[in-house]
Design an enzyme around this catalytic site. Sequence first.
Site, PDB file in Angstrom:
ATOM      1  N   GLU A  57       0.825  -1.211   0.000  1.00 50.23           N
ATOM      2  CA  GLU A  57       0.000   0.000   0.000  1.00 50.23           C
ATOM      3  C   GLU A  57       0.854   1.254   0.000  1.00 50.23           C
ATOM      4  OE1 GLU A  57      -3.022   0.153  -0.736  1.00 50.23           O
ATOM      5  OE2 GLU A  57      -3.495  -1.970  -0.563  1.00 50.23           O
ATOM      6  N   TYR A 138      -5.839   6.350   4.747  1.00 49.61           N
ATOM      7  CA  TYR A 138      -6.096   5.288   3.764  1.00 49.61           C
ATOM      8  C   TYR A 138      -5.337   4.010   4.128  1.00 49.61           C
ATOM      9  CZ  TYR A 138      -5.669   2.278  -0.189  1.00 49.61           C
ATOM     10  OH  TYR A 138      -5.658   1.150  -0.954  1.00 49.61           O
ATOM     11  N   ASP A 156      -9.292   5.771  -1.051  1.00 48.76           N
ATOM     12  CA  ASP A 156      -8.243   6.500  -1.777  1.00 48.76           C
ATOM     13  C   ASP A 156      -8.865   7.192  -2.986  1.00 48.76           C
ATOM     14  OD1 ASP A 156      -8.815   4.462  -3.501  1.00 48.76           O
ATOM     15  OD2 ASP A 156      -6.740   3.800  -3.769  1.00 48.76           O
TER      16      ASP A 156
END
Length: 351
Positions: A57, A138, A156
């Site tokens: 991520e 996020y 996101d």
Amino acid sequence: MNMDEKLHFADLSRRTDLTDRLLDWYAQSARELPWRIGPTDRARGVTADPYRVWLAEIMLQQTTVPHATRYYLAFTERWPTIEDLAAARDEDVMAAWAGLGYYARARNLLKCAREVSARGSWPTTEGELRGLPGIGPYTAGAVAALAFGRRAAAVDGNVDRVFARLMALTGDWKAEKVRLKRVVEGLVPEDRPAEFAEALMDLGATICTPKSPNCLICPIGDLCAARLEGAPERYPVKPKKKAKPVRFGHVYVLFGAGRTVLTERRPDQGLLGGMLGLPTSPWSGEFGLPEFPCEANWLEVGEVRHVFTHFALTLKVWRADSAKTAFETTRSQAVDGLPSVFAKGLKLASG
Ligand code: SF4
């Protein structure tokens, strides 16, 4: 679309069939990604490794899946666990990150790995995860949902886009983002938060794409206000971006004996902090005169441009040869370890 219809579509938090349809679609269409547990494994109770979810991520912020995948595979081969990464040398991690951009993220990556390694385990809630270096809302939502099965939303730019379209949001974008995040949070199912997060990621990446959403095959198309209006690509409606300021400077490529090149370690603080770099002039509103790092047969070979988050940069590239001196960095180490802006200068000087 009249106002009543718009309000009807805006009230997505009550539309539980949206969640069910997304999950059904995901079970059939999930992308296979190296950091992901597939829907079949999830159904068997297998959980994702938080280290791998987090690493992916962080890498995926501001870059594409194919670009990040190459780095993800290299990192996990070299540092298979968070303890391995925590024990790595700073300069090795910074060099391995070169080319991914946003280098503050690499520094925070190391800080976070060391903090988690020192405490012995990952925190498992969204709130606690937010307390770790470099983890924003996020990433905290994504790790909490994907690795720990927490009921958390991972919102996101992709998810913003999907919901801006579903709800046909036209108000002030900052306020609309807050509103749509609340809607997404309300939709996360108690029992399958990971699949829900991944379904939304996949929908945004493969169907509800920025320029050409494929509404005909969208699993939630009949719930979508923007689709009914007929021009979904006009959403999200964001304020126009201001033009970035432009800076100028010089970069110096000095080749040495044994296929080496002169490099320097940039100061820890500031842009590209802690990264390997080429010597440069200060960057300012005009080129100014070059101030070479040493006397040599300097030759101007062209210009390179690079866009950073807050400004665009144009550098004049100078090259020279120093046949008697061998520098610490080989050209191939420089190709692998230099951030993109310097790699462009090196490439031009080598050509
Ligand atoms: S119908 Fe079209 S615009 Fe609406 S969510 Fe699906 S792909 Fe996006």
